[in-house]
Motif scaffolding. Structure first.
Motif, PDB file in Angstrom:
ATOM      1  N   LEU A   1       7.914   1.147   2.878  1.00 15.02           N
ATOM      2  CA  LEU A   1       7.242   1.814   3.990  1.00 15.02           C
ATOM      3  C   LEU A   1       7.550   3.299   3.897  1.00 15.02           C
ATOM      4  O   LEU A   1       8.727   3.690   3.901  1.00 15.02           O
ATOM      5  N   LEU A   2       6.505   4.110   3.780  1.00 10.67           N
ATOM      6  CA  LEU A   2       6.676   5.560   3.699  1.00 10.67           C
ATOM      7  C   LEU A   2       5.845   6.235   4.775  1.00 10.67           C
ATOM      8  O   LEU A   2       4.686   5.866   5.002  1.00 10.67           O
TER       9      LEU A   2
ATOM     10  N   HIS B   1      -2.737   2.145   3.513  1.00  7.08           N
ATOM     11  CA  HIS B   1      -2.482   3.351   4.286  1.00  7.08           C
ATOM     12  C   HIS B   1      -2.985   3.059   5.696  1.00  7.08           C
ATOM     13  O   HIS B   1      -4.074   2.500   5.870  1.00  7.08           O
ATOM     14  N   THR B   2      -2.225   3.435   6.703  1.00  2.80           N
ATOM     15  CA  THR B   2      -2.623   3.227   8.087  1.00  2.80           C
ATOM     16  C   THR B   2      -2.483   4.538   8.837  1.00  2.80           C
ATOM     17  O   THR B   2      -1.408   5.158   8.815  1.00  2.80           O
ATOM     18  N   LEU B   3      -3.557   4.950   9.495  1.00  2.00           N
ATOM     19  CA  LEU B   3      -3.506   6.168  10.305  1.00  2.00           C
ATOM     20  C   LEU B   3      -2.840   5.861  11.637  1.00  2.00           C
ATOM     21  O   LEU B   3      -3.093   4.827  12.251  1.00  2.00           O
ATOM     22  N   ALA B   4      -1.996   6.775  12.099  1.00  2.00           N
ATOM     23  CA  ALA B   4      -1.276   6.598  13.361  1.00  2.00           C
ATOM     24  C   ALA B   4      -2.102   7.170  14.519  1.00  2.00           C
ATOM     25  O   ALA B   4      -2.982   8.005  14.325  1.00  2.00           O
TER      26      ALA B   4
ATOM     27  N   ASN C   1       2.264   1.362   3.213  1.00  2.00           N
ATOM     28  CA  ASN C   1       3.063   0.150   3.220  1.00  2.00           C
ATOM     29  C   ASN C   1       2.669  -0.707   2.029  1.00  2.00           C
ATOM     30  O   ASN C   1       1.477  -0.880   1.763  1.00  2.00           O
ATOM     31  N   ALA C   2       3.661  -1.204   1.321  1.00  2.00           N
ATOM     32  CA  ALA C   2       3.386  -2.074   0.174  1.00  2.00           C
ATOM     33  C   ALA C   2       4.381  -3.222   0.143  1.00  2.00           C
ATOM     34  O   ALA C   2       5.559  -3.040   0.462  1.00  2.00           O
ATOM     35  N   LEU C   3       3.880  -4.402  -0.200  1.00  2.00           N
ATOM     36  CA  LEU C   3       4.710  -5.570  -0.467  1.00  2.00           C
ATOM     37  C   LEU C   3       4.421  -6.007  -1.892  1.00  2.00           C
ATOM     38  O   LEU C   3       3.260  -6.149  -2.278  1.00  2.00           O
ATOM     39  N   LEU C   4       5.475  -6.218  -2.648  1.00  2.00           N
ATOM     40  CA  LEU C   4       5.319  -6.611  -4.042  1.00  2.00           C
ATOM     41  C   LEU C   4       6.212  -7.804  -4.341  1.00  2.00           C
ATOM     42  O   LEU C   4       7.331  -7.886  -3.848  1.00  2.00           O
TER      43      LEU C   4
END
Length: 182
Positions: free
Chosen positions: A70-71, A143-146, A156-159
């Protein structure tokens, strides 16, 4: 293998410990960046009020590393109607460098990790490039805008990253990302 060219003097090579003179891969380079980011997160002070995080859990039995990234990023309109996302590093004292002349020119490790995950995902979307056609490594890459705030977006990435455990001569071992693309 997705090819990768490390910049001269770069912190990440993408080359396997088993073949230090061999070709670099994007898979190994991205895993290296994520592992380095987690190491820095555990050893460097954090910029106040930042909620960025990376978590890597390795299962040695299945040879899978579960990675949650999460960045906090800043979204901006770019030329031609595109949207650009920029991650500033959330840790103080990083010595990461992309190097010069390579595939990445990211100014910091957080940006390099985000760009690497996105590059892998774009290749993974092509079923012909996946060695194991049924397996999806990057299960979330968004990518999610706040609604408001200083950082106006998140990445956010899940690997579920395949890994190799390399036994070193003498003793010890190293974990590196395993090639999963053609």
């Amino acid at each position: 293998m997705a090819p990768y060219t490390s910049g001269s003097g770069g912190s990440v090579s993408g080359v396997s410990y088993t073949d230090p003179q061999g070709a670099a891969s994007l898979e190994r380079a991205v895993y290296e960046k994520l592992a380095l980011l987690e190491e820095e997160e555990n050893n460097l002070p954090r910029v106040a009020e930042r909620t960025d995080r990376v978590s890597i859990t390795v299962n040695l039995s299945t040879k899978i590393a579960s990675i949650d990234l999460l960045l906090n990023v800043v979204a901006a309109n770019a030329a031609g109607g595109a949207t650009a996302y920029t991650a500033t590093h959330y840790l103080v004292g990083s010595t990461f460098t992309s190097g010069t002349g390579g595939d990445s020119s990211a100014p910091n490790l957080a940006q390099a990790a985000m760009e690497g995950v996105i590059a892998l995902k774009l290749i993974e979307l092509n079923p012909a490039r996946k060695l194991n056609r049924e397996r999806t490594v990057i299960t979330r890459c968004t990518h999610t805008l706040a609604a408001s705030g200083g950082s106006n977006a998140t990445f956010n990435a899940l690997l579920e990253f395949p890994i190799e455990v390399i036994r070193l001569p003498g003793s010890g071992s190293v974990i590196e990302g395993k090639v999963f693309l053609t």
